[in-house]
Every structure is written in structure tokens, then in C-alpha cells.
Design an enzyme around this catalytic site. Structure first.
Site, PDB file in Angstrom:
ATOM      1  N   ASP A  39       0.864  -1.180   0.000  1.00 46.95           N
ATOM      2  CA  ASP A  39       0.000   0.000   0.000  1.00 46.95           C
ATOM      3  C   ASP A  39       0.899   1.228   0.000  1.00 46.95           C
ATOM      4  O   ASP A  39       1.618   1.475   0.972  1.00 46.95           O
ATOM      5  CB  ASP A  39      -0.917   0.023   1.232  1.00 46.95           C
ATOM      6  CG  ASP A  39      -1.998   1.089   1.131  1.00 46.95           C
ATOM      7  OD1 ASP A  39      -1.659   2.233   0.744  1.00 46.95           O
ATOM      8  OD2 ASP A  39      -3.165   0.801   1.423  1.00 46.95           O
ATOM      9  N   ARG A  51     -12.969  -4.599  -6.415  1.00 46.27           N
ATOM     10  CA  ARG A  51     -13.719  -4.204  -7.602  1.00 46.27           C
ATOM     11  C   ARG A  51     -13.090  -4.875  -8.806  1.00 46.27           C
ATOM     12  O   ARG A  51     -11.866  -5.010  -8.896  1.00 46.27           O
ATOM     13  CB  ARG A  51     -13.704  -2.674  -7.779  1.00 46.27           C
ATOM     14  CG  ARG A  51     -14.553  -1.902  -6.778  1.00 46.27           C
ATOM     15  CD  ARG A  51     -16.038  -2.171  -6.975  1.00 46.27           C
ATOM     16  NE  ARG A  51     -16.881  -1.381  -6.093  1.00 46.27           N
ATOM     17  CZ  ARG A  51     -17.297  -1.760  -4.903  1.00 46.27           C
ATOM     18  NH1 ARG A  51     -16.945  -2.953  -4.435  1.00 46.27           N
ATOM     19  NH2 ARG A  51     -18.067  -0.986  -4.177  1.00 46.27           N
ATOM     20  N   HIS A  83     -20.810 -11.296  -6.362  1.00 48.54           N
ATOM     21  CA  HIS A  83     -20.664 -10.147  -5.472  1.00 48.54           C
ATOM     22  C   HIS A  83     -21.432 -10.365  -4.164  1.00 48.54           C
ATOM     23  O   HIS A  83     -22.237  -9.543  -3.738  1.00 48.54           O
ATOM     24  CB  HIS A  83     -21.145  -8.863  -6.163  1.00 48.54           C
ATOM     25  CG  HIS A  83     -20.515  -7.621  -5.610  1.00 48.54           C
ATOM     26  ND1 HIS A  83     -20.497  -6.417  -6.281  1.00 48.54           N
ATOM     27  CD2 HIS A  83     -19.868  -7.388  -4.431  1.00 48.54           C
ATOM     28  CE1 HIS A  83     -19.887  -5.502  -5.555  1.00 48.54           C
ATOM     29  NE2 HIS A  83     -19.496  -6.068  -4.421  1.00 48.54           N
ATOM     30  N   GLU A 130     -19.448  -6.263 -14.236  1.00 45.89           N
ATOM     31  CA  GLU A 130     -19.945  -6.903 -13.014  1.00 45.89           C
ATOM     32  C   GLU A 130     -20.567  -8.262 -13.305  1.00 45.89           C
ATOM     33  O   GLU A 130     -20.386  -9.214 -12.553  1.00 45.89           O
ATOM     34  CB  GLU A 130     -20.965  -5.981 -12.335  1.00 45.89           C
ATOM     35  CG  GLU A 130     -21.523  -6.506 -11.032  1.00 45.89           C
ATOM     36  CD  GLU A 130     -20.561  -6.363  -9.864  1.00 45.89           C
ATOM     37  OE1 GLU A 130     -20.791  -7.017  -8.829  1.00 45.89           O
ATOM     38  OE2 GLU A 130     -19.572  -5.602  -9.986  1.00 45.89           O
TER      39      GLU A 130
END
Length: 340
Positions: free
Chosen positions: A192, A251, A298, A279
């Protein structure tokens, strides 16, 4: 709602059709009616509607309690809500309905992202542990063979002992995954660029390719931002060792699926994909049938009775507002530059 001597803040529920019925129990609605001036059964599915009940409630509302499907709060809608002071979101990201106009008008915003992080982290932990045991593939093989087999020989490269898990993104979910991994015998790497000091016992890696090359499982938890688009691309996928697993509960846009697919088709890599881009994969997508891919629709985030945890957190924020206290999980405009 009408002017009254009651000093409780006026509240309006604003969320997609059917969401409130799944989100709020009878106890939730009762508590809202105690804390605020509200009709707990009036839900504004569309704040642009000419419905006079919604218009009157919006004009009086000091708080909007929102969830999925909330109407974007444009300047035009905010003009119809002159008393509005706070938006309490009983879900994760507020980017879909909190606009620049909200910050310009000094609205206070909070979300239940912390509550929604828990089931995602739990799903991820399960995915990591099951990936190490090759549960998906072995279950399919067992169903095909239906006879004795040399499982100990076939499983020589399986297992979770002293494996390395690479966590991409120290988000709420990423940090929760790290906490859940602590009881197990994993080496944990973290990538990160905004983190200077990693959590205890975690190695901070400054190069994403290096993390991918060293990890048996790479788990993606970065936010969807322009800078994270396709961050797991051809170079990172090529760096992953043979037989390693990519887990994506963030995502779909963070992973270059065009670059990923050849690795999956050859069986070199495995994947657990709760999100894809688009998606909904095309009906003829190989992802549905590949034996080394677990594709879920999801479902890692809050669903079923887990929605009530988000409602609990949101209503606690309503209670804090009513008492004149700071929010526990306030969202600021600057936070959205680095979060989902």
C-alpha cells in the site's frame, strides 16, 4: 412532518425500492421513531419524485438515512432540503450519492463501511484457507472419480502451513483480513503506497510485482480509483508463482481480466473472483466453468441478516447525532481520494 416543539431531529429514509425492508427490523424502526421525528414506514426511493409526502419530509429533514439506491444529492435536491445537516449511510461507499454540493454546504456524512468490511474479510479468510487446501478442485475431482485415489500424493503441494499471503491495500477490509489471518501459520506481506508502518508482524513491500512473486495467495483490497485501474495487470500476473491464487473481493476493474484469462485457461493460476469487470460476465465467459475458478455474484459484502449489522451501526450514528456527539465513522471529502 410539521413544525413542533419536539426537539428531536427530523429524519427521512432515502434508499432504493425494497432496501429498507431488508435493512431494517421492527426494532430498528422503533428505535428510529424514539430517537428522531420520522415516519419509519415512509421511504423515499426517489428524491426527485413529486410525491407531496416525500417533498414535505425532505423539507423538514435534518438527517437523511440512506442505503443502496439512494438518489444522488444534487444542488437541486439540496435546495429542497434547507434543514438538512447530516447524511448517515447504512452501507459502504458514499460516492454514489454524496456530491460536491454536499461538502460545499457543510453536510456531515458517515457510513457503515466498517460494518460492511466484516463479512468481506470473513469471505476472504475462507477463500484463502480453502484455496490452500484446493477445496474447489479436489471436490470436483472427487465427484468425477467416485473411487479411491492417491490423494496424499496428489496433494503434496497443497496446504496452508507457512504459506505467504500478499494483501494489496490496507483498507478497512485489508486490515481486517490481516487480523483474521493472525491465528494461522501464514507469512503476511502488505502493499500500500500510503502506508509507512505496517501492522505488527506484517512485512511492508514497496513493489507490487515483488509481492505477487512471493505470494501463494494475492488478495486485492484496494479502492477503485483512477490510480488503481488494472493495478493487477500482465506483469503482476506473470510474476505470480505457478499454482498460486488470486482473490478479488474489491472491484473488478482492479484486475486486468484479459491478462488473467490465459493463466486461468492453462491452469497455471487459480482465482476466487467475487467481482468482475463487467460486473456480470458475458454468458459465454470461461470464468463460469473453469475448474480452477470460484466465481461468485458479489456476495462477499453484507447480505441477508448481515444487513442488520449495518443498520445497527447507522442507528448508533443517529443516536450520536441526536445527543450532539461526533460521529464514530465520519467521512470527509478528503477521505474519498484514497477510499472506495
Amino acid at each position: 412532518m410539521h413544525p413542533t416543539t419536539d426537539n428531536r431531529p427530523a429524519l427521512l429514509l432515502a434508499m432504493g425500492e425494497g432496501v429498507a425492508d431488508r435493512l431494517l427490523t421492527t426494532a430498528h424502526r422503533t428505535r428510529l421513531a424514539t430517537l428522531t421525528r420520522t415516519d419509519p414506514h415512509l421511504v423515499a426511493h426517489d428524491l426527485t419524485t413529486p410525491d407531496p409526502r416525500v417533498a414535505a419530509a425532505l423539507a423538514e429533514a435534518e438527517i437523511l438515512l440512506t442505503c443502496w439506491g439512494a438518489t444522488p444529492l444534487t444542488p437541486e435536491i439540496l435546495d429542497r432540503a434547507p434543514r438538512l445537516r447530516a447524511v448517515i449511510h447504512a452501507a459502504g461507499s458514499v460516492k454514489h450519492h454524496i456530491t460536491d454540493a454536499c461538502w460545499d454546504r457543510g453536510l456531515r456524512v458517515t457510513s457503515a463501511a466498517a460494518a460492511n468490511a466484516l463479512p468481506v474479510a470473513e469471505y476472504t479468510l475462507a477463500a484463502i484457507l480453502l484455496a490452500g487446501k484446493r477445496v474447489l478442485g479436489s471436490a470436483q475431482r472427487y465427484a468425477e472419480l467416485r473411487t479411491d485415489h492417491a490423494w496424499l500424493t496428489e496433494s503434496a503441494a497443497w496446504g496452508n502451513y507457512r504459506r505467504t499471503v500478499g494483501v494489496v491495500g490496507a483498507s478497512r477490509i485489508g486490515r481486517r483480513v490481516i487480523e483474521l489471518l493472525r491465528p494461522f501459520d501464514f507469512e503476511i506481506l502488505l502493499y500500500d503506497p500510503y502506508v509507512d508502518v505496517p501492522p505488527p508482524g506484517v512485512e511492508l513491500v514497496t513493489d507490487l510485482d515483488d509481492l505477487c512473486a512471493r505470494s501463494t495467495v494475492v488478495s486485492v483490497h484496494a479502492p477503485q480509483l483512477p490510480s488503481t485501474y488494472r493495478m493487477i495487470g500482465a506483469a503482476q500476473l506473470a510474476a505470480m508463482p505457478d499454482g498460486s491464487t488470486l482473490v478479488n473481493t474489491a472491484r473488478g476493474s482492479l484486475v486486468d481480466e484479459t491478462a488473467l484469462l490465459p493463466h486461468l485457461l492453462t491452469g497455471r493460476l487459480h482465482a476466487v473472483l467475487d467481482v468482475t469487470d463487467p460486473e456480470l460476465p458475458a454468458p459465454d465467459s470461461p470464468l463460469y466453468a473453469l475448474p480452477n475458478v470460484l466465481l461468485t455474484p458479489h456476495v462477499a459484502g453484507s447480505l441477508g441478516n448481515e444487513l442488520h449489522r449495518m443498520a445497527d451501526q447507522a442507528i448508533e450514528e443517529v443516536a450520536r447525532y441526536a445527543r450532539g456527539e461526533p460521529f464514530a465513522e465520519e467521512v470527509r471529502a478528503s477521505d474519498l481520494q484514497r477510499s472506495a
